[in-house]
Structure formats: C-alpha cells, structure tokens
Design an enzyme around this catalytic site. Structure first.
Site, PDB file in Angstrom:
ATOM      1  CG  ASP A 219      -5.445   8.216   4.733  1.00  0.00           C
ATOM      2  OD1 ASP A 219      -6.303   8.861   4.095  1.00  0.00           O
ATOM      3  OD2 ASP A 219      -5.715   7.238   5.452  1.00  0.00           O
TER       4      ASP A 219
ATOM      5  CD  GLU B 148      -6.714   5.413   2.570  1.00  0.00           C
ATOM      6  OE1 GLU B 148      -5.595   4.992   2.942  1.00  0.00           O
ATOM      7  OE2 GLU B 148      -7.628   5.667   3.368  1.00  0.00           O
TER       8      GLU B 148
ATOM      9  CG  ASP C 195      -1.874   5.130   5.055  1.00  0.00           C
ATOM     10  OD1 ASP C 195      -1.737   4.063   5.686  1.00  0.00           O
ATOM     11  OD2 ASP C 195      -2.957   5.511   4.594  1.00  0.00           O
TER      12      ASP C 195
ATOM     13  CE  LYS D  78      -3.176   2.540   3.028  1.00  0.00           C
ATOM     14  NZ  LYS D  78      -3.842   2.542   4.353  1.00  0.00           N
TER      15      LYS D  78
ATOM     16  CG  ASP E  66      -9.732   7.350   7.130  1.00  0.00           C
ATOM     17  OD1 ASP E  66      -8.670   7.452   6.484  1.00  0.00           O
ATOM     18  OD2 ASP E  66      -9.765   7.276   8.374  1.00  0.00           O
TER      19      ASP E  66
ATOM     20  NE  ARG F  86     -10.762  -1.093   3.639  1.00  0.00           N
ATOM     21  CZ  ARG F  86     -11.283  -1.335   4.844  1.00  0.00           C
ATOM     22  NH1 ARG F  86     -12.433  -1.993   4.941  1.00  0.00           N
ATOM     23  NH2 ARG F  86     -10.679  -0.928   5.931  1.00  0.00           N
TER      24      ARG F  86
ATOM     25  CE  LYS G  27      -6.169   8.685   8.130  1.00  0.00           C
ATOM     26  NZ  LYS G  27      -6.650   7.486   8.810  1.00  0.00           N
TER      27      LYS G  27
END
Length: 461
Positions: free
Chosen positions: A229, A308, A247, A224, A306, A310, A236
C-alpha cells in the site's frame, strides 16, 4: 518446525527447565533443587539460570509461569538457543507448546538459523496431553504461515503469488478447495479493480472453502489483502509506507486459520474470501473524487486513495451477502491508523452489533493470547459518509476513523448486519519489538483467535 515431544522420563544430560509459580505438582523436582528454588524467594525474572556443576543436570532454567505459560514458553526457547531441553510440566501443555513454537519462529528466508533441537515436555501423564500438543502444533504452524506470508517482501508477494501459495497449501489438504477470481471474473468487483488499477500486477480474489460432512454452521471469513500500500495518489509518508508489505495480514490470517481448521477436522463450513491488490501510483491509478460501482451495485465516491482497504472489503462482503448465505461473517483488516491511536499497539478494535458474537470472539482472543476491545457503531456517525454524487464516500476528513470505516463496511451487509463482526488489527499485526510470543515483524495476529472461535463452534476450545 522444531520437534516437541511428550515423555515421562528425565535425561540428566539435558538442560532441565522447572516452572515456578505453577499450581500443579512437580513430582520430578528433587529435594535439593526444591530447596534452591525456595531460597530464591519471589523473583520477578522471567527466566533464571541455576548452574550446578557438581550435580546433575549441570544446568537448570527456572521459568516464571505466572504471566502465562505461553509467554513462559517463548522466554524459554529464546534463552536456550538451539540446545535440547526438557521442561517439567503438569498443566497447560497447549499454551506452553504454542509459546515455544511461536517464540522460536524464524522467517523462512531470514539469515538467522532456525532452531532444530528437540524439546521434551516431561509429565507424569503424557497420554493425557497428546491432543493438546497436536492442537498447539496446528495453531503454531498456522501462525507461522501467516507470519511468513506477511513478512514476504512485496516485490515477490504480488497478488498472483499469494493466490498460488494458498492454492498450493490447499492442494495438500483433502476437502479444501480454492477458486481464484481474476480478469473477467472480477468485473463486478469495482472497488477491487479500482484499487488494483494503478499496479502492473492484476488484482484477484481468492475464495477458499472447507465443507466437512456434518457441518451445521457456515462461517465466512474475509481478509484484507493489499500486498503493498503506497497510499496511491494520496501517497503515504516515507515512515507510513515502509512496512506496508503487511497490509495483507488479514488475508494471511483467514487463509491460515481455514487451513488449520481443516487440519483439525473441525465440523464447521468455512468460506474464506481474500481480495488481493497492490495499491500503486500510475496513470491508471484511481483518483480522489472518482465514483466507483461496488459489487452490490451501490456507488462510492473515493475521497482518499489511501482508504483503499474498505473498498476491496466492501466488494467481498457484497459477494458473501449475495451468494453465500452465511450464518456468521467475520472480517479482519489492517484498516486504520486510528485503531492504534485509540487502543495502542497490542489491542485490536472489534465492531459488531451482535452481543453473542462479540463475546465469543473476545473469549477466543483471550484463550489465544490476542486482545480485542469492543467499539461502538453509532448510527449518528453515518452522516459523516454522506456524498453529494454517490451513495456514500469512502473516508471523511476528521471524525473517529476506525468507527467510520466500520460503518462504511456495515453498509454492505444488508440483512446480515447482525451476523457480522469487523476486526481492525492494524497495529497488532506488526511488532517493532520482541514480545512474549512474537518476534520483530509480522505477528500472525488473528490466526489463533479465529481458530479458537471456530473450534468453539465445533464444541471444543
């Protein structure tokens, strides 16, 4: 990286480090020093300083290796600062050297000066450990790279920057090739385009390949790569957002491990896929409730912007399944906060239906000093992903978050589901404290586990 050398000679002008709790012979410990060590009894301190002003050497460090040689190495290098050292060792050279280098890591752009003084490993058999030291250096250098990439601020670390860094590192290694999918090249990557659509920095996917002669196993590694993020429109909290430069730690780990595999000359074919995007807020950001078409043609209702990671992993997995025909697929991702809730800050969650693959990855993690715990993939929880307007939705309200995220990813494996493992490393990828082999910040988690796993496939450890 500061130099570590193997030698069979002592220098009385240098600080001497003597391991205690070791089962190996320490033939260089003189009788008087041995008596002083014995007089200490069972001391729990990781490092004890004996100052001997009327004898040589003038300073002796006693390192407790019972918690492990890697942890001892990290403690030694921190205690010593930048002074030259000689460490008596007759076993576990790889773990000790890894600990020394990992404990001595400094982020390349930090204000703190890096260590430069050499360390001598004093052994009666330096020629025996030459390969172990070389392996340790490659593993530590790879971990340093993963940490550097993850620690880099996100105003610098846009997707194109990451792609350029990896392309540059690959160019220095014969046999490693890099292809960057961007623009029209990611037209089918609906999840990646949606996640990156709110940022002014274009998303892309880096594909790195290592195809050594004689390789019989093809491993696809997916990491990933969200370079920052914000949570998107599902923004968030301030606390939740402030470390989100990390991230992309999964992408950093798979890139570093692949480059290290090439440095070791491992006879394993590797394809590393790194979908890269910044999840930002703007008028072009994707919305909760949008329906996107993933790489494999299936649809996902994006119920939480949030969730994202996956979405971009799903595209990369679909790409791997359609065209790469791998023997094994392993993805690493800082995917869910529930991983930390379930397992704490140091243990990653491992998901796979393949018992052999689970055992091999956990064994590799144990050797690397990186812990994993296998989690279930119960089919009955698949109903939590049911959508009325798409093939699935991305993130249910409630439920076991890490498990449901893994089940979401499993949807994209098709006949390759039993060749796949997912590692949720959200918490272990970052440390807020000084741990045995890490400093505050990015840990490079997963890099050494992957390298140990790939080495085992080639018949090594």
């Amino acid at each position: 990286m500061f130099p570590i050398r193997l030698t069979d000679r002592l220098d009385d002008g240098l600080t001497r480090v003597v391991p205690i709790g070791s089962s190996g012979p320490l033939s260089h410990v003189d009788g008087a020093l041995g008596d002083e060590i014995a007089a200490l009894g069972d001391r729990p301190d990781p490092l004890i300083v004996l100052r001997r002003p009327l004898s040589r050497p003038a300073k002796v460090l006693l390192a407790d290796v019972r918690p492990g040689w890697r942890a001892a190495g990290a403690a030694i290098v921190r205690q010593a600062g930048d002074e030259p050292l000689q460490i008596l060792v007759d076993e576990d050279v790889r773990d000790l050297a890894e600990g020394l280098w990992l404990g001595g890591y400094r982020y390349r752009d930090a204000r703190e000066e890096p260590r430069t003084a050499p360390i001598d490993l004093v052994t009666t058999r330096p020629e025996v450990y030459a390969r172990s030291l070389a392996q340790a250096q490659i593993a530590a250098r790879a971990t340093w790279l993963a940490r550097d990439l993850t620690n880099t601020p996100s105003n610098l670390k846009i997707p194109d920057w990451f792609a350029e860094e990896i392309s540059g590192a690959s160019a220095r290694r014969p046999g490693v090739e890099v292809r960057v999918h961007a623009g029209p090249g990611i037209e089918r990557f609906g999840g990646l385009r949606a996640v990156g659509g709110g940022s002014k920095w274009r998303p892309c996917m880096v594909e790195m390949t290592w195809r050594p002669p004689g390789a019989t196993t093809h491993v696809v590694l997916v990491g990933k790569g969200i370079t920052f993020d914000s949570g998107g429109l599902s923004v968030k909290t301030r606390e939740g957002m402030k470390r989100m430069k990390n991230d992309m730690a999964g992408a950093a780990a798979v890139a570093a491990a692949t480059l290290a595999a090439a440095d070791l000359g491992l006879r394993v074919r590797i394809t590393a896929l790194m979908p890269l995007a910044e999840n930002a807020m703007s008028g072009s950001a994707f919305r909760p409730g949008d329906v996107i078409t993933q790489y494999d043609g299936s649809t996902t209702e994006t119920t939480n912007s949030d969730a994202e990671g996956r979405l971009v992993l799903a595209d990369a997995l679909g790409y791997a399944v359609e065209g790469l025909d791998p023997d094994v697929i392993v993805d690493l991702a800082t995917l869910t906060g529930s991983q930390k809730v379930a397992l704490g800050p140091e243990i990653s969650a491992l998901f796979t239906e393949n018992d052999e693959l689970a055992g091999a990855l956990r064994a590799a993690g144990e050797r690397a000093g990186e812990k994993m715990w296998r989690m279930p993939l119960p089919a009955e929880y698949r109903d939590l992903l049911r959508s009325d307007v798409a093939d699935r939705h991305s993130s249910p309200t409630g439920g076991p978050g890490a498990v449901v995220a893994a089940l979401f990813l499993r949807d994209f494996l098709g006949p390759y589901a039993n060749r796949w493992a997912h590692v949720d490393m959200a918490a272990p990828a970052w440390s807020d404290t000084e741990e045995p082999a890490t400093r505050r910040g990015a840990t490079g988690w997963g890099t050494r586990t992957l390298l140990r796993y790939l080495s085992a496939l080639d018949g090594g450890q």
